[in-house]
Design an enzyme around this catalytic site. Structure first.
Site, short mmCIF file in Angstrom:
data_model
loop_
_atom_site.label_atom_id
_atom_site.label_comp_id
_atom_site.label_asym_id
_atom_site.label_seq_id
_atom_site.Cartn_x
_atom_site.Cartn_y
_atom_site.Cartn_z
N ASN A 168 -2.16 2.48 5.46
CA ASN A 168 -1.25 1.40 5.10
C ASN A 168 -0.93 0.64 6.38
OD1 ASN A 168 0.87 -0.21 4.25
ND2 ASN A 168 2.35 1.47 4.17
N GLY A 169 -1.14 -0.67 6.39
CA GLY A 169 -0.87 -1.44 7.60
C GLY A 169 -2.07 -2.30 7.94
N CYS B 190 0.84 -1.20 0.00
CA CYS B 190 0.00 0.00 0.00
C CYS B 190 0.88 1.25 0.00
CB CYS B 190 -0.95 0.10 1.17
SG CYS B 190 -2.10 -1.26 1.30
N LYS C 175 6.02 -4.51 -3.24
CA LYS C 175 7.45 -4.31 -3.02
C LYS C 175 7.83 -4.30 -1.55
CE LYS C 175 11.55 -3.44 -4.53
NZ LYS C 175 12.23 -4.63 -5.05
N TRP D 286 -2.61 -2.90 -1.73
CA TRP D 286 -2.28 -4.33 -1.79
C TRP D 286 -3.18 -4.96 -0.74
CZ3 TRP D 286 -0.47 -8.14 1.51
CH2 TRP D 286 0.02 -9.30 0.91
N ARG E 178 4.30 -0.42 -4.62
CA ARG E 178 3.99 -0.88 -3.27
C ARG E 178 2.69 -1.69 -3.20
NH1 ARG E 178 6.87 1.82 0.65
NH2 ARG E 178 5.35 1.16 2.19
N LYS F 36 13.21 -15.91 -8.30
CA LYS F 36 13.00 -14.91 -9.36
C LYS F 36 12.05 -15.46 -10.40
CE LYS F 36 14.02 -12.11 -7.82
NZ LYS F 36 14.70 -11.75 -6.61
N HIS G 93 18.08 -37.21 -2.50
CA HIS G 93 17.24 -37.57 -1.35
C HIS G 93 15.77 -37.25 -1.60
CE1 HIS G 93 20.78 -38.55 0.96
NE2 HIS G 93 21.31 -37.40 0.58
N GLU H 271 8.31 -15.85 -9.03
CA GLU H 271 7.55 -14.65 -8.70
C GLU H 271 7.15 -13.83 -9.93
OE1 GLU H 271 9.52 -11.81 -6.12
OE2 GLU H 271 11.46 -12.30 -6.99
N GLU I 10 17.78 -18.23 -5.12
CA GLU I 10 17.40 -16.91 -5.63
C GLU I 10 16.92 -17.01 -7.09
OE1 GLU I 10 16.65 -14.23 -4.45
OE2 GLU I 10 16.99 -12.69 -5.93
C1 F6R Z 1 11.87 -11.09 -4.09
C2 F6R Z 1 11.62 -10.01 -3.16
C3 F6R Z 1 11.16 -10.35 -1.79
C4 F6R Z 1 11.88 -9.46 -0.76
C5 F6R Z 1 11.30 -9.70 0.63
C6 F6R Z 1 12.03 -8.90 1.69
O1 F6R Z 1 12.30 -10.61 -5.31
O2 F6R Z 1 11.78 -8.87 -3.47
O3 F6R Z 1 11.35 -11.69 -1.51
O4 F6R Z 1 13.23 -9.76 -0.80
O5 F6R Z 1 9.95 -9.34 0.65
O6 F6R Z 1 11.95 -7.54 1.43
P1 F6R Z 1 12.97 -6.52 2.06
O7 F6R Z 1 14.31 -6.83 1.51
O8 F6R Z 1 12.47 -5.18 1.64
O9 F6R Z 1 12.92 -6.72 3.55
#
Ligand code: F6R
Length: 612
Positions: free
Chosen positions: A100-101, A2, A607, A74, A27, A489, A508, A492, A485
């Protein structure tokens, strides 16, 4: 999670709100809305969908006014639709709010308000807060500011709010607890934002509101108090901002721009910290806690998602160079399991946004238990950077694409610098080795630049396997977090199911998944344990799996068994190994684009995850 914007002053508020929401869309992007006061009369527009849908919906409708608030959502409470979108207006129309929250005790508060005759249009916790404020205002016969303050004393949970009262149209009231809120200070005008990006072209003077603080903004004045009514002196700070960093700069997507920015962002991360001539590292942010770090019995790294992966990579670096035992934990698990933490433990919290709710809670717990808590954050002035005892900023620049790329590489570089800094101070690294490591560290940007010159093999692989329903990523040692990672990527942004696994663990269980249709991405750049990864590739090939390998240039063994080979330039230490993540970022990007996915704003994600 948000985004909030707002303005009070003499300018036309509509372009400020819409422009600001577009900047904050990363966001949250399932619905959005604005409220404007036009000569004291409110207009509220809100719709499901993106900011562009909101703009189309508003079209030529009335939007004059110089005071307003806006929100991009969001969803937490209630599905994304026009009714649940913010702003929310209280039942009698006295208050309009954006939030937001999460208000955790919203159900109890809602029941109490229903008993007092309140009805609700939406399923949101925010409407409960709007009605609670109004109830206190009408029945307590208080001012709007006091009504907000009293209401905030009754709520549990997290909030960043912007509030307009239709009886007191000369003010904008804002408050925050565990959700970010920044006030932009102009000349007889104020802006509000979840971060500074929505208003940075108007002012770079900002006030970061602290937890449990509220501010009342009028055209000429700001007054800040705690929600317990203690006055606070406004602390106006100046933020440095390069406007180009929040534009796409000719790239199709922010994610691609951010991948290609990594030579620069990593240079910015190490600039001023690695002294090439004296062959040393200087991390000023750690000086106040240096003795704690030197005497740490254990380092615990906490983070979520990609930041947790950076922590896993950091574990290899820290244990190898500083010889301090390291544990890496999901912040969300750590905070709920009464961990054993001692005063000689150092906890490192990693977060791009600096606002992740679980990571903030883990910090709080670690502090309560007496540990020294350090932060590695990208967003300057964020909650995590302010809650920690000391820390290091990553300086990667704003990351707008929801999938984290340049923040990850910057986080690993900070961890590498910290590990070398401590390792040297503890005399654990021989001088020649230290020089070699520094040399590798400063050449990472150049290595990535070389790799980014030709992405054709990656694009070709993306084209061939874009419709595959599953992917497996394998790596050993520090390439295991890289495998995790890569898999994250891919899932998502392309919605393809992918798992990352330590290569030796495959036998395993996951090996059962391998057949002639399964693409297996193997990060095979190991020097130490190369034979072992060769064996793992053989195991995949023996079951007719498709091997896409990431290898050092000139590799023969793994390359000859692979169906597709992506080469990276040669390197000598684990620090250089970081570059193997670049082809994985690109592979997921190209697959997502070829599948027609919204790369920068993938479904269901946001984000900054400010909910637990
Ligand atoms: C993946 C991604 C998320 C963030 C996670 C933590 O691409 O962006 O997995 O890494 O939500 O976010 P931060 O780093 O802002 O605490």
């Amino acid at each position: 999670m948000c985004g909030i914007v707002g303005y009070i002053g003499d300018r036309d508020v509509y372009p400020i709100l819409i422009g600001g929401l577009k900047r904050l869309e990363y966001r949250g992007y399932d619905s959005s809305g604005i409220a404007i006061l036009n000569n004291g009369k409110p207009v509220v527009y809100k719709v499901k969908g993106k900011i562009s849908d909101l703009e189309n919906f508003i079209g030529t409708k009335s939007k004059e006014g110089t005071i307003g608030i806006g929100h991009t959502r969001w969803a937490t409470h209630g599905e994304p639709n026009d009714v649940n979108a913010h702003p929310h207006t209280s039942m009698n129309g006295k208050f309009i709010i954006v939030h937001n929250g999460i208000i955790e005790n919203y159900a109890t508060l809602k029941q109490r308000l229903i008993k007092r005759g309140y009805t609700f249009k939406s399923e949101t916790d925010t409407e409960v807060l709007a009605n609670l404020i109004e109830y206190i205002y009408l029945f307590g016969k208080t001012s709007a500011t006091e009504a907000v303050r009293f209401a905030l004393n009754k709520v549990q949970g997290a909030y960043g709010i912007g509030v307009i009262c239709t009886d007191e149209t000369d003010k904008l009231i804002v408050a925050r607890k565990s959700s970010p809120l920044v006030v932009g200070v102009g000349d007889k005008e104020f802006f509000i934002g979840s971060d500074a990006t929505p208003f940075i072209e108007y002012t770079n003077n900002v006030i970061y509101l602290d937890n449990d603080n509220m501010a009342v903004l009028t055209k000429g004045e700001v007054s800040i108090k705690t929600i317990k009514n203690d006055a606070i002196e406004p602390n106006i700070q100046t933020v440095d901002f390069d406007f180009d960093e929040i534009e796409k700069g000719g790239f199709d997507h922010f994610m691609l721009k951010e991948i290609f920015e990594q030579p620069k962002s990593i240079s910015d991360t190490i600039r001023g910290r690695v002294d090439y001539s004296r062959n040393s590292i200087v991390l000023g942010g750690l000086m106040p806690v240096m003795s704690k770090i030197m005497n740490a019995r254990r380092i615990i790294i906490v983070g979520c998602g990609t930041s947790w992966h950076a922590g896993l990579f950091g574990e290899y670096l820290f244990e190898e160079y500083s010889r301090i035992p390291v544990e890496v934990e999901y912040a969300s698990e750590f905070r709920y399991r009464d961990p054993v933490i001692n005063s000689d433990d150092v906890v490192i919290a990693i977060s791009q946004s600096g606002e992740t709710a679980d990571t903030l809670a883990a910090i709080k717990l670690a502090k309560e238990k007496g540990a020294t808590v350090l932060g590695i954050c990208n967003v300057v002035g964020s909650s995590i950077s302010r809650e920690t005892d000391a820390g290091v900023y990553t300086h990667a620049g704003p990351e707008i694409g929801v999938a984290s790329t340049k923040a990850f590489t910057a986080q690993v570089m900070v961890l590498a610098m910290m590990a070398l800094f401590v390792g040297k101070a503890k005399y654990n690294i021989k001088p020649e080795k230290y020089s070699e490591l520094i040399d590798e560290l400063i050449h990472v940007p150049q290595q990535i630049e070389t790799m980014l010159k030709d992405t054709s093999v990656i694009e070709k692989v993306a084209d061939i396997y874009k419709d595959s329903p599953n992917f497996i990523y394998l790596g050993r040692g520090c390439y295991y977090p890289i495998a995790l990672e890569g898999a994250l990527k891919l899932k998502e942004i392309s919605y393809i199911h992918a798992i990352g696994y330590p290569a030796a663990e495959m036998k395993h269980g996951p090996i059962a998944l391998i057949d002639e249709k399964m693409p297996v991405v193997v990060i095979g750049a190991n020097k130490r344990g190369y034979d072992k990864i060769v064996n793992n590739v053989q195991e995949v090939k023996a079951r007719h799996g498709i091997v896409i390998s990431i290898v050092r240039e000139g590799d023969t063994e793994i390359a000859k068994m692979s169906d597709y080979v992506i080469e990276v330039p040669n390197f000598t230490t684990a620090i250089g190994a970081l570059i193997t993540v670049i082809p994985l970022q690109l592979l997921s990007y190209y697959i997502a684009v070829k599948r027609g996915c919204n790369v920068d704003q993938p479904r269901n994600l946001a984000k900054s995850v400010t909910v637990e």
